[in-house]
Write an enzyme that holds these catalytic residues in place. Structure first.
Site, PDB file in Angstrom:
ATOM      1  N   GLU A   2      31.766 -31.995 -35.869  1.00  0.00           N
ATOM      2  CA  GLU A   2      30.627 -32.199 -34.971  1.00  0.00           C
ATOM      3  C   GLU A   2      31.055 -32.176 -33.513  1.00  0.00           C
ATOM      4  OE1 GLU A   2      28.011 -35.024 -37.905  1.00  0.00           O
ATOM      5  OE2 GLU A   2      29.994 -35.627 -37.243  1.00  0.00           O
ATOM      6  N   GLN A  35      15.385 -48.439 -18.313  1.00  0.00           N
ATOM      7  CA  GLN A  35      15.890 -47.996 -17.021  1.00  0.00           C
ATOM      8  C   GLN A  35      15.200 -46.713 -16.563  1.00  0.00           C
ATOM      9  OE1 GLN A  35      20.251 -48.297 -16.389  1.00  0.00           O
ATOM     10  NE2 GLN A  35      20.383 -48.910 -18.539  1.00  0.00           N
ATOM     11  N   HIS A  94      17.874 -58.769 -23.251  1.00  0.00           N
ATOM     12  CA  HIS A  94      16.529 -58.968 -22.697  1.00  0.00           C
ATOM     13  C   HIS A  94      15.777 -57.639 -22.766  1.00  0.00           C
ATOM     14  CE1 HIS A  94      13.836 -61.410 -20.018  1.00  0.00           C
ATOM     15  NE2 HIS A  94      13.317 -60.199 -19.854  1.00  0.00           N
ATOM     16  N   SER A 138      23.949 -53.771 -22.396  1.00  0.00           N
ATOM     17  CA  SER A 138      24.732 -54.904 -21.910  1.00  0.00           C
ATOM     18  C   SER A 138      23.955 -56.205 -21.889  1.00  0.00           C
ATOM     19  CB  SER A 138      25.258 -54.600 -20.500  1.00  0.00           C
ATOM     20  OG  SER A 138      24.179 -54.354 -19.611  1.00  0.00           O
ATOM     21  N   GLU A 173      15.870 -27.554 -21.988  1.00  0.00           N
ATOM     22  CA  GLU A 173      14.484 -27.660 -22.467  1.00  0.00           C
ATOM     23  C   GLU A 173      13.514 -26.915 -21.552  1.00  0.00           C
ATOM     24  OE1 GLU A 173      12.958 -31.357 -23.722  1.00  0.00           O
ATOM     25  OE2 GLU A 173      14.649 -31.841 -25.032  1.00  0.00           O
ATOM     26  N   HIS A 216      14.311 -54.492 -21.926  1.00  0.00           N
ATOM     27  CA  HIS A 216      14.267 -53.755 -20.668  1.00  0.00           C
ATOM     28  C   HIS A 216      14.642 -52.296 -20.889  1.00  0.00           C
ATOM     29  CE1 HIS A 216      18.644 -54.298 -20.907  1.00  0.00           C
ATOM     30  NE2 HIS A 216      18.770 -53.370 -19.966  1.00  0.00           N
ATOM     31  N   ASN A 273      18.003 -48.233 -23.832  1.00  0.00           N
ATOM     32  CA  ASN A 273      19.063 -48.436 -24.809  1.00  0.00           C
ATOM     33  C   ASN A 273      18.812 -49.790 -25.462  1.00  0.00           C
ATOM     34  OD1 ASN A 273      20.481 -46.052 -24.173  1.00  0.00           O
ATOM     35  ND2 ASN A 273      21.488 -47.066 -22.459  1.00  0.00           N
ATOM     36  N   CYS A 290      16.132 -62.607 -16.865  1.00  0.00           N
ATOM     37  CA  CYS A 290      15.055 -63.568 -17.076  1.00  0.00           C
ATOM     38  C   CYS A 290      14.429 -63.981 -15.743  1.00  0.00           C
ATOM     39  CB  CYS A 290      15.579 -64.793 -17.815  1.00  0.00           C
ATOM     40  SG  CYS A 290      15.695 -64.578 -19.617  1.00  0.00           S
ATOM     41  N   CYS A 297      20.849 -65.420 -18.461  1.00  0.00           N
ATOM     42  CA  CYS A 297      20.451 -64.007 -18.469  1.00  0.00           C
ATOM     43  C   CYS A 297      20.032 -63.568 -17.070  1.00  0.00           C
ATOM     44  CB  CYS A 297      19.292 -63.796 -19.456  1.00  0.00           C
ATOM     45  SG  CYS A 297      18.539 -62.157 -19.344  1.00  0.00           S
ATOM     46  N   HIS A 339      12.585 -63.447 -23.209  1.00  0.00           N
ATOM     47  CA  HIS A 339      13.924 -62.965 -23.553  1.00  0.00           C
ATOM     48  C   HIS A 339      14.060 -62.616 -25.030  1.00  0.00           C
ATOM     49  CE1 HIS A 339      18.302 -62.691 -22.871  1.00  0.00           C
ATOM     50  NE2 HIS A 339      18.471 -63.343 -24.009  1.00  0.00           N
ATOM     51  N   GLY A 380      25.416 -49.707 -26.544  1.00  0.00           N
ATOM     52  CA  GLY A 380      25.971 -49.980 -25.226  1.00  0.00           C
ATOM     53  C   GLY A 380      25.069 -50.787 -24.327  1.00  0.00           C
ATOM     54  N   LYS A 415      25.232 -37.222 -51.301  1.00  0.00           N
ATOM     55  CA  LYS A 415      25.575 -37.794 -52.614  1.00  0.00           C
ATOM     56  C   LYS A 415      27.000 -38.331 -52.666  1.00  0.00           C
ATOM     57  CE  LYS A 415      22.528 -34.297 -54.621  1.00  0.00           C
ATOM     58  NZ  LYS A 415      22.462 -33.041 -55.408  1.00  0.00           N
TER      59      LYS A 415
END
Length: 352
Positions: free
Chosen positions: A317, A168, A164, A161, A182, A166, A153, A53, A50, A113, A159, A28
């Site tokens: 935090e 990783q 396109h 870069s 975990e 994609h 990402n 591409c 790119c 792209h 971050g 609030k």
């Protein structure tokens, strides 16, 4: 009387054993914090500059194939290298380091792209799922690898870069810290109850229905009870499987379906191409049996109040524990409401 919807409280992350402070009353407060500018997301189907591409040159001088669907290659700037020599240092248990080897790959989701997952056809997302599965299987045959992290990402705020579409794969010779947490939590629960921790957790979520965002026959999307990020979600397979190689054909179709539904809801929330970091958590490999492991996929988006207000981990935090202002129940309700697409007419407006 204590009210979890109104009063500050801690919630336990059952996957890691850690806690998050939830402060509904702080939602609030007036906002005068940092406002991010959002990038223009209008992109061509092909960008000659790119490096992802089809047919274009990459940084190492090699050229991408003229691929028509998905495409995978070894990252030109790998964070992990297969030929890293073994070695370690230890200075009086104060300066400690050890070598780490592995494999890093880039997966192009589409040759187009201009696309993102919510803009892709479901059948094309399924091809991405198939590639994730085949890559996990192939890399797991390398006995030097102990964990395979598949992730994406999305957006320069995270971050990324290159816009396109994609993701990783980082495969490492040791099990990363979050995965150790975990593994330990799931193993302890499995040994006590003879059931996977997430199998029992999704039964509670299905019964309560407060934090469910969307579901289909094989997968459930929830804002976890212990979520840290404002609109954090988790995809959980309804069937207890340890890793992506165990999914049947219909489950892979269902995963493509749920990925499209969830990412459309994200894009609708603030009428933008929604930034996030997302990744699967699944069983370690070449590390014995891990029957306790239950496949799931985390989505960590940073946006808080609008398309240009970001959540920052600062102060308490960084020094104490994570904290959130809007409850997971409030976040789930807002995501559930996102049905019609209005920011980009390329999207399928009939999705729910």
């Amino acid at each position: 009387m204590f009210d979890i919807k109104e009063h500050p409280h801690k919630r336990k992350n059952i996957l890691t054993g850690e806690w998050v402070l939830v402060s509904p009353n702080r939602s609030k407060r007036p906002w005068q914090g940092k406002v991010e500018s959002m990038p223009n997301d209008n992109r061509p189907e092909y960008d000659p500059h790119c490096y992802l591409c089809p047919g274009n040159a990459r940084s190492d001088g090699s050229k991408n194939t003229d691929y028509k669907e998905t495409y995978v290659f070894i990252n030109d700037f790998s964070a992990l290298l297969a030929d890293t020599p073994l070695g370690s240092i230890n200075n009086n248990d104060l300066l400690v380091a050890t070598s780490e080897s592995g494999i890093c790959k880039v997966i192009c989701f589409s040759p187009d792209h201009s696309l993102t997952l919510p803009l892709m056809d479901e059948i094309d997302i399924e091809k991405v799922v198939n590639l994730w599965q085949s890559e996990f299987f192939e890399i797991s045959n390398n006995n030097a690898i102990k964990y395979i992290q598949i992730f994406e990402n999305k957006g320069d705020m995270m971050g990324c870069s290159n816009p396109h579409p994609h993701g990783q794969i980082w495969a490492s010779s040791s099990i990363p810290l979050e995965l150790e947490k975990e593994t330990n939590q799931q193993k302890q629960y499995y040994e006590t109850h003879n059931r996977s921790l997430l199998s029992d957790y999704i039964e509670v979520e299905i019964e309560q229905k407060e934090r469910i965002v969307v579901e289909n026959e094989h997968f459930l999307v929830v804002v976890p009870f212990w979520a840290v990020w404002p609109y954090e979600t988790m995809i959980i397979s309804k069937r207890h499987v340890t890793d992506i190689t165990k999914f049947y054909e219909q489950e892979k179709k269902s995963l493509a379906d749920i990925l499209k539904k969830l990412t459309i809801k994200y894009d609708n929330l603030f009428n933008i191409s929604f930034p996030y970091s997302a990744g699967m958590h699944q069983s370690p490999v070449n590390d014995g049996l891990h029957e306790e492991w239950h496949w799931h996929m985390h989505f960590y988006p940073p946006l808080l109040r609008s398309a240009n207000v970001k959540k920052f981990m600062v102060g308490y935090e960084m020094l104490g524990m994570p904290q959130r202002d809007i409850t997971p129940e409030m976040a789930a309700e807002k995501l559930r409401q996102q049905i019609k697409v209005h920011y980009n007419n390329k999207l399928d407006t009939n999705r729910n």
